[in-house]
Design an enzyme around this catalytic site. Structure first.
Site, PDB file in Angstrom:
ATOM      1  N   PHE A 123       0.850  -1.189   0.000  1.00 48.11           N
ATOM      2  CA  PHE A 123       0.000   0.000   0.000  1.00 48.11           C
ATOM      3  C   PHE A 123       0.890   1.244   0.000  1.00 48.11           C
ATOM      4  O   PHE A 123       1.908   1.283   0.698  1.00 48.11           O
ATOM      5  CB  PHE A 123      -0.885  -0.057   1.248  1.00 48.11           C
ATOM      6  CG  PHE A 123      -1.980   0.967   1.264  1.00 48.11           C
ATOM      7  CD1 PHE A 123      -3.105   0.802   0.470  1.00 48.11           C
ATOM      8  CD2 PHE A 123      -1.896   2.086   2.071  1.00 48.11           C
ATOM      9  CE1 PHE A 123      -4.123   1.745   0.491  1.00 48.11           C
ATOM     10  CE2 PHE A 123      -2.907   3.033   2.094  1.00 48.11           C
ATOM     11  CZ  PHE A 123      -4.030   2.857   1.294  1.00 48.11           C
ATOM     12  N   ASP A 200       1.543  -4.834   8.945  1.00 48.38           N
ATOM     13  CA  ASP A 200       0.392  -3.967   8.713  1.00 48.38           C
ATOM     14  C   ASP A 200      -0.843  -4.864   8.593  1.00 48.38           C
ATOM     15  O   ASP A 200      -0.920  -5.714   7.697  1.00 48.38           O
ATOM     16  CB  ASP A 200       0.603  -3.139   7.431  1.00 48.38           C
ATOM     17  CG  ASP A 200      -0.507  -2.109   7.251  1.00 48.38           C
ATOM     18  OD1 ASP A 200      -1.656  -2.386   7.660  1.00 48.38           O
ATOM     19  OD2 ASP A 200      -0.234  -1.031   6.694  1.00 48.38           O
ATOM     20  N   TYR A 225     -11.444   1.215  10.479  1.00 44.57           N
ATOM     21  CA  TYR A 225     -12.608   1.615   9.672  1.00 44.57           C
ATOM     22  C   TYR A 225     -12.882   0.677   8.512  1.00 44.57           C
ATOM     23  O   TYR A 225     -13.791   0.900   7.747  1.00 44.57           O
ATOM     24  CB  TYR A 225     -12.442   3.059   9.172  1.00 44.57           C
ATOM     25  CG  TYR A 225     -11.144   3.324   8.428  1.00 44.57           C
ATOM     26  CD1 TYR A 225     -10.986   2.928   7.100  1.00 44.57           C
ATOM     27  CD2 TYR A 225     -10.081   3.958   9.054  1.00 44.57           C
ATOM     28  CE1 TYR A 225      -9.807   3.157   6.418  1.00 44.57           C
ATOM     29  CE2 TYR A 225      -8.888   4.189   8.375  1.00 44.57           C
ATOM     30  CZ  TYR A 225      -8.760   3.786   7.059  1.00 44.57           C
ATOM     31  OH  TYR A 225      -7.585   4.003   6.398  1.00 44.57           O
ATOM     32  N   LYS A 226     -12.067  -0.367   8.342  1.00 41.66           N
ATOM     33  CA  LYS A 226     -12.297  -1.327   7.254  1.00 41.66           C
ATOM     34  C   LYS A 226     -13.208  -2.431   7.786  1.00 41.66           C
ATOM     35  O   LYS A 226     -14.378  -2.193   8.044  1.00 41.66           O
ATOM     36  CB  LYS A 226     -10.962  -1.808   6.706  1.00 41.66           C
ATOM     37  CG  LYS A 226     -10.236  -0.664   5.982  1.00 41.66           C
ATOM     38  CD  LYS A 226      -8.842  -1.006   5.500  1.00 41.66           C
ATOM     39  CE  LYS A 226      -8.276   0.187   4.730  1.00 41.66           C
ATOM     40  NZ  LYS A 226      -6.842   0.082   4.490  1.00 41.66           N
ATOM     41  N   ARG A 375     -11.546  -4.815  -6.953  1.00 39.87           N
ATOM     42  CA  ARG A 375     -11.531  -5.589  -5.698  1.00 39.87           C
ATOM     43  C   ARG A 375     -12.948  -5.773  -5.199  1.00 39.87           C
ATOM     44  O   ARG A 375     -13.715  -4.816  -5.122  1.00 39.87           O
ATOM     45  CB  ARG A 375     -10.773  -4.851  -4.602  1.00 39.87           C
ATOM     46  CG  ARG A 375      -9.325  -4.611  -4.847  1.00 39.87           C
ATOM     47  CD  ARG A 375      -8.654  -4.118  -3.578  1.00 39.87           C
ATOM     48  NE  ARG A 375      -9.347  -2.996  -2.955  1.00 39.87           N
ATOM     49  CZ  ARG A 375      -8.942  -2.393  -1.853  1.00 39.87           C
ATOM     50  NH1 ARG A 375      -7.864  -2.830  -1.225  1.00 39.87           N
ATOM     51  NH2 ARG A 375      -9.603  -1.373  -1.349  1.00 39.87           N
TER      52      ARG A 375
HETATM   53  C1  LIG Z   1      -6.086   1.336   4.281  1.00 42.07           C
HETATM   54  C2  LIG Z   1      -4.641   1.113   4.548  1.00 42.07           C
HETATM   55  C3  LIG Z   1      -3.901   2.033   5.301  1.00 42.07           C
HETATM   56  C4  LIG Z   1      -4.536   3.320   5.705  1.00 42.07           C
HETATM   57  O1  LIG Z   1      -3.750   4.188   6.457  1.00 42.07           O
HETATM   58  P1  LIG Z   1      -4.430   5.508   7.029  1.00 42.07           P
HETATM   59  O2  LIG Z   1      -3.383   6.197   7.803  1.00 42.07           O
HETATM   60  O3  LIG Z   1      -5.624   5.077   7.838  1.00 42.07           O
HETATM   61  O4  LIG Z   1      -4.901   6.326   5.853  1.00 42.07           O
HETATM   62  C5  LIG Z   1      -2.584   1.707   5.620  1.00 42.07           C
HETATM   63  N1  LIG Z   1      -2.031   0.554   5.196  1.00 42.07           N
HETATM   64  C6  LIG Z   1      -2.719  -0.342   4.431  1.00 42.07           C
HETATM   65  C7  LIG Z   1      -2.075  -1.608   3.993  1.00 42.07           C
HETATM   66  C8  LIG Z   1      -4.043  -0.073   4.083  1.00 42.07           C
HETATM   67  O5  LIG Z   1      -4.718  -0.937   3.316  1.00 42.07           O
END
Ligand SMILES: *Cc1c(COP(=O)(O)O)cnc(C)c1O
Length: 413
Positions: A123, A200, A225-226, A375
């Site tokens: 990401f 992560d 939030y996911k 996705r």
């Molecule tokens: C969604 C996501 C994030 C999001 O980070 P934020 O600081 O909440 O914007 C980080 N790492 C991964 C792998 C994600 O999928």
């Protein structure tokens, strides 16, 4: 499989009743397949937010007596869903900021080593944070390549670890393809090389029975939030293994990470334990939302949710092979359930206009990831087998009917 078979699976689904905990009516007629990006609100969450606001008005500054413990208290609750014993998780800041804090603290613990290892397909925020840390600390960032966009396999990653590796930072479940790594094996390999590892868990927390303590992970971060459904911008979390908490020093020396924040003393003295990873005033309203949302996932049980996820992703893959394969689409998520997470990714040269047409025609809400992937993120708390069946039917009809390939490339979800 026929539609009736999917309905039959829903009738025997042990977590089917969890769908009633959500208000899904406001989503229109589309099937929501984006729980891996932003979960919908469980009914308990707006209530918790409104209670927090009422409490704020009633207690004013006196509320801090209790609010101050929320990052650690909610962290312990989250710990039960990701296999972490109490005292090792704080819910605070954003995932990005937490990643910066834990990765920088790991680098500080390995001053003599000059390489950070990550994944080229990870990401963006993860790669950017590591790039920034490499630049700031004079290290080299080695991103392991991902030639077939499947997410690098364990052996390719492990080959990159050696005596110069200070830190390994990886997503447990790849955001693009849904590939899941064998976290215990990769952690053990990082430790054999003498490196620390950060996981992560953005796509794992709430979807997969993560076992942080059992993996012997050093550090982890993730979103709420996911799959955890705490709402847009709800605070992220970080995990620091108990044994290394007092040795690691995080880079943001704020007053909430100080041993005695209210003594307001002249110098920074880190708190003991997970509290030293806090920074400033916690977001109380967001924390209350996280607390309420976690209770919904806990009531279902992550093991049961994962069993259903396996069934939903298998159904999606089978139906996609049958209905979308002949239209030129290809499943890029690993077919072996032991190598995937809770979402399914489908590649097609017209993925972007296809995805946009599905949203604009109120059929399926999914998301597009460059260069050519759609996705589908079914969430076992509220997505039914029949939703997965119908989503693929709608996708097949839309693609067969033609989509506008000249649609400008712009993200809408
Ligand atoms: C969604 C996501 C994030 C999001 O980070 P934020 O600081 O909440 O914007 C980080 N790492 C991964 C792998 C994600 O999928």
């Amino acid at each position: 499989m026929r539609r009736g078979d999917a309905e039959a699976l829903d009738r025997v689904d042990p977590v089917a009743r969890m769908r009633d905990e959500f208000d899904l009516a406001s989503g229109g007629g589309a099937i929501y397949m984006n729980g891996n990006s932003l979960g919908p609100p469980p009914r308990a969450v707006p209530e918790a937010i409104s209670d927090a606001v009422v409490e704020w008005g009633k207690r004013l500054v006196g509320g801090w007596d209790e609010w101050i413990d929320l990052p650690a208290r909610v962290g312990d609750r989250l710990g039960r869903l990701v296999g972490a014993a109490a005292g090792q998780i704080a819910v605070c800041d954003s995932t990005t900021v937490n990643l910066y804090k834990v990765a920088a603290s790991a680098l500080g613990d390995r001053p003599e080593r000059d390489v950070i290892v990550g994944s080229a397909g990870d990401f963006p925020t993860d790669r950017y944070v590591l790039q920034g840390l490499a630049a700031a600390t004079g290290r080299r960032l080695r991103l392991v390549d991902d030639p077939d966009l499947q997410g690098p396999a364990e052996d390719r990653l492990v080959e990159a670890f050696d005596h110069r590796t200070a830190l390994v930072c990886l997503s447990h479940i790849d955001f693009r393809t849904g590939r899941r790594l064998d976290a215990a094996a990769v952690t053990a390999a990082a430790h054999r090389a003498g490196a620390l590892i950060v996981w992560d868990l953005a796509h794992s927390a709430g979807s997969f029975p993560v076992r942080l303590d059992e993996w012997e992970a050093d550090l982890a971060v993730g979103c709420t939030y996911k799959y955890l459904n705490a709402g847009p911008g709800a605070p992220g979390f970080l995990y620091v293994r108990a044994e290394i908490q007092d040795r690691l020093r995080q880079p943001i020396w704020g007053w909430f990470g100080q041993a005695e924040p209210f003594a307001m003393g002249p110098r920074y003295e880190p708190a003991r334990g997970i509290a030293s990873f806090l920074t400033g005033t916690p977001g109380v309203v967001g924390l209350r939302a996280v607390e309420a949302a976690l209770a919904v996932t806990a009531a279902a049980g992550v093991e049961r949710l994962w069993a259903k996820s396996e069934a939903l992703t298998s159904l999606l893959i089978d139906r996609a092979d049958e209905r979308l394969g002949p239209l030129g689409a290809r499943v890029v998520t690993p077919r072996d359930p032991s190598q995937r997470g809770a979402h399914v990714s489908i590649a097609h040269p017209s993925a972007w206009p296809w995805c946009r047409a599905l949203i604009e025609r109120d059929l399926v809400v999914s998301d597009f990831r460059p260069p050519d992937v759609i996705r589908l993120g079914p969430a076992p708390l509220y997505t039914r087998h029949v939703d997965c069946f119908d989503a693929i039917e709608r996708m097949a009809d839309t693609l067969a009917g033609g989509v506008d390939d000249r649609a400008p490339l712009r993200r809408v979800t």
